[in-house]
Write a protein that holds these residues in place. Sequence first.
Motif: not given
Length: 63
Positions: A9-14, A17-25, A41-42
Amino acid sequence: MKGHRVATVIRLPPEKEAEYRALHSAVWPDVLVAAVTGPCQRPLDTAAEGQRWAPAEEIFHLD
């Protein structure tokens, strides 16, 4: 040698989050070659000195 999965896990600006999950799913094959999540990522405050990652819930894998 049998491999194992590592979830981190890494800190994501709120707002990322949806963009990050979409990129991985819904990752495209070309993205597997060149991950594009870096700008989202942060490092976490709880990460060890010099580390960016910590254990996390698995949301993506290849099998």
